[in-house]
Design a protein around this motif. Sequence first.
Motif, PDB file in Angstrom:
ATOM      1  N   ALA A  77      -0.765   3.008  -6.800  1.00 48.75           N
ATOM      2  CA  ALA A  77       0.101   4.191  -6.747  1.00 48.75           C
ATOM      3  C   ALA A  77      -0.718   5.445  -7.019  1.00 48.75           C
ATOM      4  O   ALA A  77      -1.439   5.509  -8.017  1.00 48.75           O
ATOM      5  CB  ALA A  77       1.221   4.063  -7.767  1.00 48.75           C
ATOM      6  N   TYR A 134       0.842  -1.191   0.000  1.00 46.83           N
ATOM      7  CA  TYR A 134       0.000   0.000   0.000  1.00 46.83           C
ATOM      8  C   TYR A 134       0.876   1.241   0.000  1.00 46.83           C
ATOM      9  O   TYR A 134       2.069   1.178   0.259  1.00 46.83           O
ATOM     10  CB  TYR A 134      -0.943   0.018   1.206  1.00 46.83           C
ATOM     11  CG  TYR A 134      -0.230  -0.033   2.532  1.00 46.83           C
ATOM     12  CD1 TYR A 134       0.180   1.142   3.164  1.00 46.83           C
ATOM     13  CD2 TYR A 134       0.051  -1.245   3.147  1.00 46.83           C
ATOM     14  CE1 TYR A 134       0.851   1.099   4.372  1.00 46.83           C
ATOM     15  CE2 TYR A 134       0.721  -1.287   4.365  1.00 46.83           C
ATOM     16  CZ  TYR A 134       1.115  -0.120   4.965  1.00 46.83           C
ATOM     17  OH  TYR A 134       1.779  -0.153   6.153  1.00 46.83           O
ATOM     18  N   TRP A 135       0.270   2.370  -0.320  1.00 46.38           N
ATOM     19  CA  TRP A 135       0.943   3.670  -0.298  1.00 46.38           C
ATOM     20  C   TRP A 135       0.293   4.517   0.786  1.00 46.38           C
ATOM     21  O   TRP A 135      -0.937   4.630   0.838  1.00 46.38           O
ATOM     22  CB  TRP A 135       0.786   4.377  -1.649  1.00 46.38           C
ATOM     23  CG  TRP A 135       1.677   3.858  -2.723  1.00 46.38           C
ATOM     24  CD1 TRP A 135       2.843   4.425  -3.150  1.00 46.38           C
ATOM     25  CD2 TRP A 135       1.487   2.697  -3.537  1.00 46.38           C
ATOM     26  NE1 TRP A 135       3.380   3.678  -4.161  1.00 46.38           N
ATOM     27  CE2 TRP A 135       2.571   2.604  -4.423  1.00 46.38           C
ATOM     28  CE3 TRP A 135       0.508   1.706  -3.586  1.00 46.38           C
ATOM     29  CZ2 TRP A 135       2.707   1.589  -5.346  1.00 46.38           C
ATOM     30  CZ3 TRP A 135       0.639   0.689  -4.505  1.00 46.38           C
ATOM     31  CH2 TRP A 135       1.727   0.643  -5.368  1.00 46.38           C
ATOM     32  N   GLN A 157      -4.493   5.287   3.049  1.00 47.37           N
ATOM     33  CA  GLN A 157      -3.658   4.225   2.507  1.00 47.37           C
ATOM     34  C   GLN A 157      -4.321   3.729   1.235  1.00 47.37           C
ATOM     35  O   GLN A 157      -5.505   3.399   1.240  1.00 47.37           O
ATOM     36  CB  GLN A 157      -3.490   3.078   3.506  1.00 47.37           C
ATOM     37  CG  GLN A 157      -2.634   3.445   4.690  1.00 47.37           C
ATOM     38  CD  GLN A 157      -2.406   2.270   5.626  1.00 47.37           C
ATOM     39  OE1 GLN A 157      -3.096   1.260   5.553  1.00 47.37           O
ATOM     40  NE2 GLN A 157      -1.437   2.412   6.506  1.00 47.37           N
ATOM     41  N   VAL A 159      -0.550   8.023   1.872  1.00 47.62           N
ATOM     42  CA  VAL A 159      -0.691   9.296   1.177  1.00 47.62           C
ATOM     43  C   VAL A 159      -1.234  10.338   2.147  1.00 47.62           C
ATOM     44  O   VAL A 159      -2.225  10.094   2.844  1.00 47.62           O
ATOM     45  CB  VAL A 159      -1.641   9.165  -0.035  1.00 47.62           C
ATOM     46  CG1 VAL A 159      -1.777  10.491  -0.758  1.00 47.62           C
ATOM     47  CG2 VAL A 159      -1.145   8.079  -0.981  1.00 47.62           C
TER      48      VAL A 159
END
Length: 106
Positions: free
Chosen positions: A91, A72-73, A87, A75
């Motif tokens: 991307a 996950y990213w 999350q 952010v």
Amino acid sequence: MRSGDKNLTGAIIGAIFGGVLGHQIGDGHSQDAATVGGAAAGAIIGSNVGRDTYEGRSVRRCEDIPPGPPEYWDVTYQHNRIDHRVQMTYAPGVTIAVNRNGEPRQ
């Protein structure tokens, strides 16, 4: 030495080196002050050598990460001057579509 403990040996060595360096740069009456100041600074710096924590916060060391895309990213973005965090499983791009409450649209 436990994590976060002061390093006594480092403090002593730092005080010696700091005192010698301070003595070298001082001149006349200021030489004594430079020696004492150098010794004090060296002791402070030396006592912190090898510590794993700084100001009560743990330091995270680098670790191996399996190859491939992340799970996950994390952010962080701002909407109407309010910070939001989400999350994402993909991307994020340059912008994130949000609703009027600042919540991300799917």
